[in-house]
Design an enzyme around this catalytic site. Structure first.
Site, PDB file in Angstrom:
ATOM      1  N   LYS A  36     -23.703 -64.059  12.308  1.00 36.30           N
ATOM      2  CA  LYS A  36     -24.764 -65.070  12.493  1.00 36.30           C
ATOM      3  C   LYS A  36     -25.838 -64.901  11.409  1.00 36.30           C
ATOM      4  CE  LYS A  36     -23.800 -65.345  17.393  1.00 36.30           C
ATOM      5  NZ  LYS A  36     -23.986 -64.709  18.706  1.00 36.30           N
ATOM      6  N   GLN A  70     -28.186 -61.551  22.220  1.00 36.30           N
ATOM      7  CA  GLN A  70     -26.735 -61.385  22.276  1.00 36.30           C
ATOM      8  C   GLN A  70     -26.306 -60.778  23.618  1.00 36.30           C
ATOM      9  OE1 GLN A  70     -24.600 -62.443  19.868  1.00 36.30           O
ATOM     10  NE2 GLN A  70     -22.843 -61.767  21.055  1.00 36.30           N
ATOM     11  N   ASP A  74     -29.088 -71.217  22.519  1.00 32.65           N
ATOM     12  CA  ASP A  74     -27.851 -70.893  23.241  1.00 32.65           C
ATOM     13  C   ASP A  74     -27.640 -71.824  24.443  1.00 32.65           C
ATOM     14  OD1 ASP A  74     -26.109 -68.850  22.470  1.00 32.65           O
ATOM     15  OD2 ASP A  74     -27.485 -67.267  23.115  1.00 32.65           O
TER      16      ASP A  74
HETATM   17  N1  GUN Z   1     -21.892 -63.302  23.629  1.00 30.64           N
HETATM   18  C1  GUN Z   1     -20.707 -63.915  23.465  1.00 30.64           C
HETATM   19  N2  GUN Z   1     -20.892 -65.216  23.137  1.00 30.64           N
HETATM   20  C2  GUN Z   1     -22.216 -65.414  23.085  1.00 30.64           C
HETATM   21  C3  GUN Z   1     -23.038 -66.536  22.780  1.00 30.64           C
HETATM   22  O1  GUN Z   1     -22.582 -67.650  22.497  1.00 30.64           O
HETATM   23  N3  GUN Z   1     -24.371 -66.310  22.821  1.00 30.64           N
HETATM   24  C4  GUN Z   1     -24.909 -65.118  23.138  1.00 30.64           C
HETATM   25  N4  GUN Z   1     -26.229 -65.014  23.164  1.00 30.64           N
HETATM   26  N5  GUN Z   1     -24.191 -64.057  23.424  1.00 30.64           N
HETATM   27  C5  GUN Z   1     -22.844 -64.209  23.381  1.00 30.64           C
END
Ligand code: GUN
Length: 297
Positions: A54, A98, A121
Site C-alpha cells: 500500500k 490493518q 476501508d
Molecule cells: N486485512 C485484510 N484485508 C484488509 C483490508 O482490506 N483492510 C484492512 N484494514 N485490513 C485488512
C-alpha cells in the site's frame, strides 16, 4: 469451451493510471495532495507485506503516505489516541488500520474510532449503515467495490441477474451483496447470500449468473455447483501445502479452478484476479476522501 479469464491485474493497473492522473490534476489545479495513513500493529508477516505494498502504491501514484508501525503490546487506548491525532491531521485524508489486530484490541472499537470521512476501508458502522441504506455519500469497501469494477470493466451485465454470494463476512460477502443489490446503475441484481448453514447450496449456486466465492475454504466450489457459462469471481486466498513451491505452500482460491474454468464463461484467477483490485480501490477511495473534504467535484 474453457472460460475467458478476467485479468484483475490489468484492470487494477488501468484504475491506478486513472487515479494517478486524478492526483496530478488535484495537485496542479487545487494544490492538494491526497494522503493515506496506514497503521500496522505488530508484525504479522502477511500484514507487513500488505502494508508495504500500500505504501509503495501511494508513492507510485504521487500520494502522500504515512506509515505507523506500532508494537504488538500497544494498548487499545494508545491506538485510539494515534487514530485521533490522524483524524485531526489535515494532510491525511484516509486512515487504514490493518486487520487483524492483536487479540487484546477490539477491532469494533478501533474501526469506530476512525473519522467516518477518512474511513477509506468502509469499516466504520456509519459507512456500512449508509451502504445498507443506499446512501452513496460514504465509501464502498475496497474488495467488494473491486469486484463490482471487475464485472463492469469485463462487460458483464449486473442488472436483473442472479448473483449468488458464498460467504457473509463483514469485509466481503455482506457488503458485496449490498453493493450489487442497490437500486443503482451497475447494480440492481437479485442477490442470494449463502453461508455454512445454507441448505441446498449446490442447487442455489447452480442458479447463479454470477457466483462470488468468498467462503475461505480452498477449492470449495466444484464444477457441479456452476452453471454452464456463468461468471465466477473467486475472492479466496488460501494457503495449501506444496513442497515443490519455494515457500513450501502456494495460494489457491475458493474455486476448484481447472474443472470450473471448463464450465464457466468468465472466471478470475488466483492470484491475479480480485487481489490487485483491493489496493486499486483503496487508492481510489483516498482520492475521493480528499475531494469530498475540499468540496471538489
Ligand atoms: N486485512 C485484510 N484485508 C484488509 C483490508 O482490506 N483492510 C484492512 N484494514 N485490513 C485488512
Amino acid at each position: 469451451m474453457p472460460a475467458r479469464l478476467i485479468d484483475g491485474k490489468a484492470i487494477a493497473e488501468r484504475i491506478q493510471t486513472e487515479t494517478a492522473s486524478e492526483i496530478a490534476r488535484l495537485k496542479a489545479e487545487h494544490n492538494l495532495t491526497p494522503g493515506l495513513a496506514v497503521i500496522l500493529v505488530g508484525e504479522n508477516p502477511a500484514s507487513v507485506a500488505y502494508v508495504s505494498s500500500k505504501d509503495k502504491m501511494c508513492t507510485r501514484l504521487g500520494m502522500h503516505s504515512l506509515r505507523l508501525n506500532l508494537p504488538a503490546s500497544t494498548t487499545e487506548g494508545e491506538l485510539l489516541a494515534k487514530i485521533n491525532d490522524l483524524n485531526f491531521d489535515r494532510t491525511i485524508h484516509g486512515i487504514l488500520v490493518q486487520a487483524p489486530l492483536p487479540p487484546h484490541i477490539s477491532e469494533d472499537v478501533i474501526f469506530a474510532g476512525v473519522d467516518p470521512t477518512k474511513d477509506v476501508d468502509c469499516f466504520h458502522p456509519l459507512n456500512i449503515g449508509k451502504l445498507a441504506l443506499g446512501d452513496d455519500s460514504g465509501f464502498f469497501p475496497c474488495t467488494p467495490a473491486g469486484i463490482q469494477q471487475l464485472l463492469i470493466r469485463s462487460g458483464v451485465p449486473i442488472e436483473g441477474r442472479h448473483v449468488v454470494v458464498l460467504g457473509r463476512s463483514r469485509i466481503v460477502g455482506r457488503p458485496v451483496s449490498l453493493i450489487l443489490s442497490q437500486k443503482a446503475k451497475n447494480a440492481n441484481a437479485t442477490v442470494t447470500v449463502c453461508h455454512s448453514r445454507s441448505a441446498n447450496l449446490a442447487e442455489i449456486c447452480r442458479s447463479a449468473d454470477i457466483l462470488v466465492a468468498a467462503i475461505g475454504v480452498a477449492h470449495f466450489v466444484k464444477a457441479e455447483m456452476v452453471r454452464e457459462g456463468a461468471v465466477v469471481i473467486d475472492v479466496g486466498i488460501n494457503r495449501v501445502e506444496d513442497k515443490t513451491a519455494a515457500k513450501g505452500y502456494r495460494l489457491v482460491g475458493d474455486v476448484d479452478f481447472e474443472p470450473v474454468s471448463l464450465k464457466a464463461g468468465l472466471i478470475t484467477p488466483v492470484p491475479g484476479g480480485v487481489g490487485p483490485m483491493t489496493i486499486a480501490m483503496l487508492m481510489h477511495n483516498t482520492v475521493r476522501a480528499a475531494k469530498l473534504r475540499h468540496g471538489i467535484e
